[in-house]
Design a protein around this motif. Structure first.
Motif, short mmCIF file in Angstrom:
data_model
loop_
_atom_site.label_atom_id
_atom_site.label_comp_id
_atom_site.label_asym_id
_atom_site.label_seq_id
_atom_site.Cartn_x
_atom_site.Cartn_y
_atom_site.Cartn_z
N LEU A 159 0.82 -1.21 0.00
CA LEU A 159 0.00 0.00 0.00
C LEU A 159 0.85 1.26 0.00
CD1 LEU A 159 -3.02 -0.80 2.36
CD2 LEU A 159 -2.72 -1.26 -0.08
N THR A 189 -1.33 -7.29 2.73
CA THR A 189 -1.17 -5.99 3.38
C THR A 189 -1.26 -6.08 4.90
OG1 THR A 189 -2.08 -3.74 3.55
CG2 THR A 189 -3.65 -5.51 3.09
N GLY A 191 -2.41 -3.44 6.46
CA GLY A 191 -3.63 -2.68 6.72
C GLY A 191 -3.47 -1.29 7.27
N LEU A 194 -4.89 1.38 4.95
CA LEU A 194 -6.21 1.18 4.37
C LEU A 194 -7.14 2.36 4.68
CD1 LEU A 194 -7.08 -2.59 5.04
CD2 LEU A 194 -6.76 -1.50 2.81
N ASP A 195 -7.91 2.76 3.68
CA ASP A 195 -8.98 3.73 3.87
C ASP A 195 -10.14 3.29 2.99
OD1 ASP A 195 -8.32 4.52 1.26
OD2 ASP A 195 -7.07 6.17 1.95
N LYS A 198 -9.24 2.74 -0.76
CA LYS A 198 -8.41 1.56 -1.01
C LYS A 198 -9.21 0.28 -0.78
CE LYS A 198 -3.86 3.58 0.09
NZ LYS A 198 -4.28 4.92 0.57
N ILE A 199 -10.03 0.26 0.24
CA ILE A 199 -10.85 -0.92 0.51
C ILE A 199 -11.75 -1.22 -0.67
CG2 ILE A 199 -12.81 -1.75 1.89
CD1 ILE A 199 -11.45 -0.45 4.34
N LYS A 239 -10.07 -1.59 10.37
CA LYS A 239 -9.95 -1.49 8.91
C LYS A 239 -10.14 -2.85 8.26
CE LYS A 239 -6.84 2.50 9.22
NZ LYS A 239 -5.57 3.11 8.77
N LEU A 243 -13.07 -3.99 5.60
CA LEU A 243 -12.76 -4.60 4.30
C LEU A 243 -13.52 -5.90 4.12
CD1 LEU A 243 -9.33 -4.83 2.56
CD2 LEU A 243 -10.71 -6.88 2.77
#
Length: 452
Positions: A159, A189, A191, A194-195, A198-199, A239, A243
């Motif tokens: 990421l 990942t 994580g 992650l936002d 991206k999810i 997060k 996901l």
């Protein structure tokens, strides 16, 4: 192998199980058959009756003996060893899977990281678009007639180079038509980055996702710290939950690592399940025995008991929730792949390669950075054909410890990297890993015997 060594029998989770090593046949049997097999090859029927008549009726012994004899005649027990002289593996050097290291950098500092906290003992670096595109072309050009190709976006932490990931997915979809291929993309990942955006992108474009977290908060935070030295659990788990909630029925795994600090690793698997994760893997750490978190010989018995304990709990959960999956308790008893493939395993160094940010080729991600294992690069191709041949020939028939092992066609000789990192030789398996794998196989089969 001696005749008696061509089978393996065990009792677990209220099931008597007998495996035939070379045919792959698996038999769930009665206690009487299980007992007779202790004497079958070295004693006559009369001698067996004499040994067991105090426990079973003579008529029962004769009936069970005939059942064993029938299975033997049909090649489902004590089947003969195969002739390995003509086994050919990947003679066309087809590559079907690639681990694409888009980032040799990481925003965590995990104590046990084989990648030296993301930089693979080199300079921290990010893959360029030029190298990434060429890697996908290289895979297409070297995949022969195989249509479905696997690409895992890997790191470090991929990421940290997510714009490149998106560009490579687009490029992959473009060249699929040109080469008549189909890419199955995976991303691994931790994580942290992650936002929502991206999810959504990952869930739309990735066929599989591997989510790295070790389990319970105290277990995870002891090993997986941020660059500031703080625990990562509270940052990551919400997060991951989001996901998975949005992912629907698409594949994923939440993947942990157990060390000497959490030999009760089944509690971490159950923690994941209770937090809503259904597809789980908890891998044993492999590291120098000098590290305080290393798994050592004195831990083995406890680890094997833990697998057995978890297998019992797993059966109870699976009866209520068929979607619950523990990676190491999944097993294919159909013996689908050919003997050559079952003897060679993951295909590292031949069917599977890792690509560094600079485009260098290695047998797999765990060999990256060791120049002795560099195969070539995506621009010039595989130049170190001698090393590739070493991996192609590293099958269970070339490993002394594997030749007499009942589990060889299930584990395929184990992980080459673990063998090399513990014994300095890809042909000498990691012994602790072997013991764990044999127990996991027994657990997996006993689970199927209970559920079916």
């Amino acid at each position: 192998m001696e005749a008696r060594d061509r089978i393996h029998k065990f009792y677990l989770n209220d099931r008597y199980v007998v495996l035939d090593v070379y045919s792959g046949a698996v038999h769930v049997v009665d206690g009487i058959v299980y007992d007779i097999l202790d004497y079958y090859k070295d004693n006559s029927l009369e001698e067996i009756i004499e040994k067991l008549s105090g426990k079973y009726k003579i008529s029962q012994i004769k009936e069970a003996y005939d059942e064993i004899s029938t299975l033997e005649r049909e090649g489902l027990l004590y089947s003969e060893e195969v002739d390995t002289r003509n086994i050919s593996y990947n003679s066309d050097n087809v590559i079907k899977a690639m681990c694409l290291h888009v980032a040799h950098d990481c925003n965590l500092r995990c104590k046990y990281c084989f990648a030296s906290q993301g930089d693979f003992k080199g300079e921290r670096s990010l893959m360029s678009l030029e190298v990434g595109k060429r890697a996908l072309e290289f895979l297409c050009e070297n995949s022969g007639r195989r249509r479905n190709l696997e690409v895992d976006f890997f790191g470090g932490e991929p990421l940290m180079n997510f714009d490149l990931v998106k560009e490579l997915v687009n490029y992959g979809r473009e060249i699929e038509k040109k080469y008549n291929k189909h890419f199955r993309f995976t991303i691994t990942t931790n994580g942290v980055l992650l936002d929502d955006e991206k999810i959504d992108y990952i869930n739309e474009n990735m066929d599989n996702v591997v989510l790295s977290l070790d389990g319970r908060k105290d277990v995870n935070d002891n090993m997986r710290k941020t660059v500031t030295g703080k625990g990562s659990y509270d940052v990551i788990i919400p997060k991951f939950k989001e996901l998975v909630k949005r992912r629907g029925d698409k594949d994923y795994y939440i993947r942990g690592t157990f060390t000497s600090y959490n030999l009760d690793f089944s509690e971490d698997a159950l923690h994941f399940y209770n937090e809503g994760f259904k597809k789980i893997s908890i891998e044993p750490v492999v590291t120098s025995p000098e590290n305080d978190y290393a798994l050592k010989d004195e831990h083995v018995d406890e680890i094997l008991r833990e697998y057995e304990k978890f297998s019992k709990e797993y059966i109870d959960i699976k009866k209520k929730d068929k979607d619950f999956l523990f990676f190491h308790f999944m097993i294919d008893l159909n013996q689908g792949p050919c003997l050559a493939k079952r003897s060679i395993g993951c295909g590292a160094g031949s069917e599977y390669v890792a690509v560094t940010p600079e485009g260098e080729l290695y047998p797999c991600h765990q060999f990256v950075g060791n120049e002795d294992f560099k195969l070539g690069d995506v621009f010039s191709g595989v130049l170190n054909t001698k090393k590739r041949e070493e991996f192609k020939k590293a099958n269970v028939f070339a490993k002394e410890e594997c030749k007499s092992c009942w589990a060889k066609f299930y584990c395929s000789g184990g992980c080459h990297a673990n063998a090399y990192n513990t014994n300095g030789d890809i042909l000498k398996p990691y012994r602790i890993g072997c013991e764990m794998e044999k127990k996991r196989i027994e657990c997996a089969i006993s689970i199927l015997a209970n559920l079916q």
